[in-house]
Design a protein around this motif. Structure first.
Motif, short mmCIF file in Angstrom:
data_model
loop_
_atom_site.label_atom_id
_atom_site.label_comp_id
_atom_site.label_asym_id
_atom_site.label_seq_id
_atom_site.Cartn_x
_atom_site.Cartn_y
_atom_site.Cartn_z
N GLU A 125 0.86 -1.18 0.00
CA GLU A 125 0.00 0.00 0.00
C GLU A 125 0.90 1.23 0.00
O GLU A 125 1.65 1.46 0.95
CB GLU A 125 -0.90 0.01 1.23
CG GLU A 125 -1.91 1.14 1.26
CD GLU A 125 -3.09 0.93 0.32
OE1 GLU A 125 -3.42 1.87 -0.44
OE2 GLU A 125 -3.66 -0.18 0.33
N ASP B 21 1.71 5.53 -0.76
CA ASP B 21 1.14 6.86 -0.68
C ASP B 21 2.23 7.88 -1.02
O ASP B 21 3.32 7.51 -1.46
CB ASP B 21 0.54 7.12 0.70
CG ASP B 21 1.55 6.87 1.83
OD1 ASP B 21 2.75 7.18 1.63
OD2 ASP B 21 1.14 6.38 2.90
N TYR C 23 -6.08 3.13 -7.97
CA TYR C 23 -7.49 2.79 -7.84
C TYR C 23 -8.26 3.87 -7.09
O TYR C 23 -7.67 4.80 -6.52
CB TYR C 23 -7.63 1.45 -7.10
CG TYR C 23 -7.33 1.56 -5.61
CD1 TYR C 23 -8.36 1.73 -4.68
CD2 TYR C 23 -6.02 1.53 -5.15
CE1 TYR C 23 -8.09 1.84 -3.33
CE2 TYR C 23 -5.74 1.65 -3.79
CZ TYR C 23 -6.78 1.80 -2.89
OH TYR C 23 -6.50 1.93 -1.54
N ALA C 24 -9.57 3.73 -7.11
CA ALA C 24 -10.45 4.56 -6.29
C ALA C 24 -11.34 3.63 -5.46
O ALA C 24 -11.84 2.63 -6.00
CB ALA C 24 -11.30 5.47 -7.16
N PRO C 25 -11.50 3.89 -4.18
CA PRO C 25 -12.25 2.97 -3.31
C PRO C 25 -13.69 2.73 -3.77
O PRO C 25 -14.25 1.66 -3.52
CB PRO C 25 -12.22 3.67 -1.94
CG PRO C 25 -11.04 4.59 -2.00
CD PRO C 25 -10.94 5.03 -3.43
N TYR D 167 -10.08 4.81 -13.64
CA TYR D 167 -9.81 3.78 -12.64
C TYR D 167 -10.38 2.43 -13.09
O TYR D 167 -11.48 2.39 -13.63
CB TYR D 167 -10.44 4.16 -11.30
CG TYR D 167 -10.07 5.53 -10.80
CD1 TYR D 167 -11.04 6.52 -10.67
CD2 TYR D 167 -8.75 5.85 -10.48
CE1 TYR D 167 -10.70 7.78 -10.22
CE2 TYR D 167 -8.41 7.11 -10.03
CZ TYR D 167 -9.39 8.08 -9.90
OH TYR D 167 -9.06 9.33 -9.47
N LYS E 74 -7.40 9.66 -3.34
CA LYS E 74 -6.92 10.38 -2.16
C LYS E 74 -5.60 11.08 -2.44
O LYS E 74 -5.40 12.24 -2.10
CB LYS E 74 -6.77 9.41 -0.99
CG LYS E 74 -6.25 10.05 0.29
CD LYS E 74 -6.19 9.01 1.41
CE LYS E 74 -5.69 9.64 2.71
NZ LYS E 74 -5.61 8.64 3.80
N ASN F 59 -4.20 4.67 -3.61
CA ASN F 59 -5.53 5.27 -3.63
C ASN F 59 -5.42 6.59 -4.38
O ASN F 59 -5.13 7.63 -3.80
CB ASN F 59 -6.04 5.49 -2.20
CG ASN F 59 -7.45 6.05 -2.17
OD1 ASN F 59 -7.96 6.56 -3.18
ND2 ASN F 59 -8.09 5.96 -1.02
#
Length: 438
Positions: free
Chosen positions: A39, A41, A60-62, A110, A97, A94
């Protein structure tokens, strides 16, 4: 430090699966190719990218449905990729975000997958089911041309290459003969040369002299032999013409494969690809394809992909099978007198269809149907789609301000959201006209 003696030498062991990266003067960031999806960021992205030679990143987007379906496939693929001799790591960001990263790497839909090779990103356009994704990515860490020195090496190479890509094996060839083309077509096929092999191999693959270039399509149980001449143009023509099986089942995946091919598609539309009468017709199409290598022969069932079939005016009310000539533009050709194929003597009817096409006895028809926008968008790119949507929104706003009585009518989100820029996977029919719909 617990468990470490203060006497003697300090020993720091670094294995291939354990890497350390110090970022921004903070505490050491530990990265391991241990089969888990990382993961990432803003704070650790650069550290991870620089720590691995090959890392596949899922932006991706949640809230994205396609992203949610892709995630478990990446979880399944990660251990197999990490276990390879040259591991490939999977990570995710993400992008909804961490918009700075999304903007930096031109993420405009996405999910977007980027493969970073030694820090340099390329967009991943391969399959998205775990097993096919692993097979696809193996090619990026494999030699351009594998050297096989025994019967068992030939057998192992064919087995490990899997069924997703065609497999080219040169017998009695020097690797230099195909090395340049192997680099050029690395993303589309496996290449190897067998330096030492027995007559058993020649019998197994049904060739009787060398040098010879064998191509296998394991998924379709097809093979072909090329005896030369092994000059650049002849050799490249053979490779290009054999990147696809003789009769290609049309899916979103295979349409992407065909994107770089300049040949026109002879498209046969049937009711159901799995029916016995359709399978018999497909065998005839293969024979026609072997004699007409300047064309690509494809087929699709209304049951398998009704939206696509309807684009060419074929549906449950149409007399099927139907044959057309399509060059991936917004129109297609029908041949006068050969609008459909009867069940009797189909080989002769297909011959007459091809003869009529080559003699120009054709009628041009514009493609139509709900899937047209999706097919066009897949060619022009999602950025242009966003621009078109923006322009439509501006027009609507202007008309609203002006108080027009008749409002501008546009399609629903489901109709307009058919675009795609993203592999194939093998079951891509379920995605219809694209992956990046969110």
């Amino acid at each position: 430090m617990k468990g470490v003696s203060m006497s003697g030498w300090w020993c720091i062991c670094i294995t291939p699966v354990l890497l350390f990266q110090i970022s921004g003067g903070a505490s050491p960031e530990k990265w391991a190719a241990d089969g888990k999806v990382l993961e990432l960021d803003d704070s650790n992205f650069d550290s991870a990218i620089s720590s691995f030679d090959h890392i596949l990143v899922d932006f991706y987007a949640p809230w994205c449905g396609h992203c949610k379906r892709l995630s478990p496939q990446l979880d399944l693929a990660a251990p197999a990729l990490a276990a390879m001799k040259e591991p490939i790591v999977i990570a995710k960001v993400n992008a909804d975000k961490f918009t700075r990263l999304a903007s930096k790497y031109d993420v405009d839909g996405y999910p977007t997958l980027k493969l970073f090779m030694n820090g340099i990103p390329i967009e991943y356009k391969g399959p998205r089911k775990a097993d096919l994704l692993v097979c696809y990515l193996k090619k990026f860490v494999a030699p351009d041309v594998s050297i096989l020195d025994s019967d068992s090496a030939v057998r192992s190479f064919v087995e490990e290459a899997g069924t997703y890509f065609p497999i080219f094996v040169g017998f009695g060839l020097n690797e230099s003969v195909i090395s340049n083309l192997a680099v050029q077509y690395k993303k589309k096929a496996w290449f190897s040369v067998a330096k030492d092999f027995s007559e058993d191999v020649m019998v197994r693959y049904d060739f009787d002299k060398v040098p010879a270039l064998l191509v296998l399509h394991p998924s379709y149980n097809e093979q072909s032999i090329f005896y030369g001449p092994f000059e650049d143009q002849f050799l490249e023509d053979f490779i290009k013409q054999n990147l696809f099986p003789l009769a290609v089942p049309i899916t979103y995946d295979t349409l992407k494969w065909l994107g770089d091919d300049e040949r026109k598609i002879v498209l046969t539309i049937v009711e159901d690809e799995d029916e016995e009468k359709s399978k018999k017709l497909i065998k005839i199409l293969k024979s026609a394809a072997s004699a007409n290598r300047d064309l690509v022969f494809g087929y699709v069932g209304v049951k398998q992909w009704d939206d696509f079939a309807d684009t060419f005016g074929a549906n449950k009310k149409t007399k099927l099978p139907k044959m057309v000539i399509w060059n991936r533009n917004e129109d297609y050709l029908t041949v006068v007198g050969s609008e459909s194929i009867e069940e009797e003597d189909q080989a002769s009817q297909i011959s007459r269809f091809l003869e009529g096409y080559r003699e120009g006895r054709t009628i041009k028809t514009n493609i139509s149907g709900p899937s047209v926008l999706g097919f066009i968008n897949s060619l022009v790119g999602i950025k242009l789609v966003f621009l078109m949507v923006f322009v439509v929104a501006v027009i609507m706003l202007i008309q609203t301000i002006k108080g027009d009585e008749e409002p501008l009518r546009i399609g629903t989100r489901d109709q307009a959201g058919q675009s795609s820029v993203s592999v194939p996977d093998g079951d891509s029919r379920e995605h219809r006209s694209g992956e990046k719909e969110d």
